[in-house]
Design an enzyme around this catalytic site. Sequence first.
Site, PDB file in Angstrom:
ATOM      1  N   ASP A  74       0.986  -1.071   0.028  1.00 24.58           N
ATOM      2  CA  ASP A  74      -0.107  -0.055   0.102  1.00 24.58           C
ATOM      3  C   ASP A  74       0.919   1.339  -0.041  1.00 24.58           C
ATOM      4  O   ASP A  74       0.800   2.261  -0.766  1.00 24.58           O
ATOM      5  CB  ASP A  74      -0.994   0.143   1.225  1.00 24.58           C
ATOM      6  CG  ASP A  74      -1.951  -1.010   1.260  1.00 24.58           C
ATOM      7  OD1 ASP A  74      -2.973  -0.681   0.825  1.00 24.58           O
ATOM      8  OD2 ASP A  74      -1.697  -2.253   1.581  1.00 24.58           O
ATOM      9  N   THR A 101      -7.314  -4.824   0.189  1.00 23.88           N
ATOM     10  CA  THR A 101      -6.140  -5.503   0.811  1.00 23.88           C
ATOM     11  C   THR A 101      -6.079  -6.682   1.596  1.00 23.88           C
ATOM     12  O   THR A 101      -5.370  -7.607   1.757  1.00 23.88           O
ATOM     13  CB  THR A 101      -5.256  -4.230   1.775  1.00 23.88           C
ATOM     14  OG1 THR A 101      -5.204  -2.992   1.301  1.00 23.88           O
ATOM     15  CG2 THR A 101      -4.122  -4.838   2.476  1.00 23.88           C
ATOM     16  N   LYS A 126     -14.446  -6.343  -9.012  1.00 20.43           N
ATOM     17  CA  LYS A 126     -16.026  -6.449  -9.480  1.00 20.43           C
ATOM     18  C   LYS A 126     -16.275  -5.795 -10.816  1.00 20.43           C
ATOM     19  O   LYS A 126     -16.925  -5.850 -11.636  1.00 20.43           O
ATOM     20  CB  LYS A 126     -16.889  -6.079  -8.538  1.00 20.43           C
ATOM     21  CG  LYS A 126     -16.609  -6.962  -7.287  1.00 20.43           C
ATOM     22  CD  LYS A 126     -17.715  -6.546  -5.918  1.00 20.43           C
ATOM     23  CE  LYS A 126     -17.158  -5.709  -5.158  1.00 20.43           C
ATOM     24  NZ  LYS A 126     -15.731  -6.103  -4.340  1.00 20.43           N
TER      25      LYS A 126
END
Length: 379
Positions: free
Chosen positions: A52, A149, A290
Site C-alpha cells: 500500500d 487489501t 468487480k
Amino acid sequence: MAAEKELETAVRVVHLASSLCRMVQQKLLLPSSNGGVHVQSKDDDSPVTVADWSVQAIVSWVLSEVFGARNVSIVAEEDTETLSKADSSGLLAAVLDTVNRSLAEAPRYGLPKPDKPLGPTEILEAIGRCNSTGGPKGRHWVLDPVDGTLGFVRGDQYAVALALIEDGKIVLGVLGCPNYPTKKECLSNGCHQIMSKLPGPVSDRSQKGCVMYAKRGSGQAWTQPLLGGDQELVFPNSASLLKVSSVDDPTLATVCEPVERANSNHIFTAGLTNSMGVKKQPLRVYSMVKYAAIAHGDAEIFMKFAHSGYKEKIWDHAAGVVIVEEAGGVVTDAGGRSVDFSRGIYLEGLDRGIVVCSGRALHEKIIGAVYASWDSSNL
C-alpha cells in the site's frame, strides 16, 4: 495532447505498481514470510501492507516527475503516520527497499527512474504529498494503492486503482488487476489462490493479470496483459478492446458483490436478486475487480448497499466507474442518478447504494426492483 500523456503515464505507472504488488504478495505467501513486518492494522482494524505505502510512493513520485510536483494533486488512502513512528523503522526499511527495487525497473515501463535510490525522507514526502481532498474544482488524481487489501494478504483478488478527476468529473481511469484470471470461474473458486502459492515466476504459471483503462468520452475501454520476464511495455499496441456482456435477462445474469459483510448488506442484495429471478449464486470478489468483471463481460451486475453510517470513498469507485461506462455499461446510485465525485473524498448524497450493470435494459429492471423491495428491507 495533455490528456493522452496523462492516460499513457497512468497506464504505465499502474503496470509498474502491479508488478510491485505481485512481488510483495509472493513474499507474503511464502511459509517463511515475516508477515508481521509487511502487514499492519489501521485504527479501524483494516489491514495495510508494505505494498500500500510502496505503491502510493511510486505513483506519487512518477506523477510528480512527469508533470511537476506543483501541478499534481493526489487524493489517496494512506498517510505517513504509522511509517513515521519511532518503532516502525523495520516497516519503513521494507517500504524503502520495495520502492527502490520497483523504481529501478521503471524504464521497462517507459517511466523515469531516480538518479540514485530514494531515501526515507523522500519516500515519506512522496507518500505525504497525497493529501488532497479533491472537490468540485481543479484536477485531482485519485489513488487506491491496493484496493482489497484483505484479498491481497490472502493471495486473492485485489486491484491498483488510479483515476483523474477534473472539476468533479472523471476524466480517465486505470485498474491494475494482477490476479485477474483467464477463466471466469477462477474469480471466485480459488484458482488464483492456488496459482499464487505455487513456486516459480508468475509469468511461468499462468496468463493471469491485466491492466484495464479508459478515457472519458472515447466510447472505448482497453485491457493489456501484465508484463512477464524481461518484456518492455508497449503502449497502446498490446491492448485489446473491452466490451460488457450483452445479457439483459436477470435469470441469466451473474451478480458480483463484496466478500466482506461489514460494509455491504448481503441479505438485502440476496432478496433483491431473488425478486428479479436471478438463478446463479453471487460472485463474491474482493476490490474493484468487480468493476473489471463487468467491463470484461464476465459478470452483468454489481450492487453494493452499505449499512447505515458507512460512507463510500471516491478511490473505491472512480477508476472502475469510467472503465465500465466506456465499455458500454451503466453506473448509478440506487435511485438511478449518476454518482457524484465532486464533493471531496466521500460519495456524498449517494441514494441508498451503487448499481453497476452491463446494459441499460438490465439496469432499469434492477432500479425498479430496488424501489419495490426497499420499504420491506431492514436497511
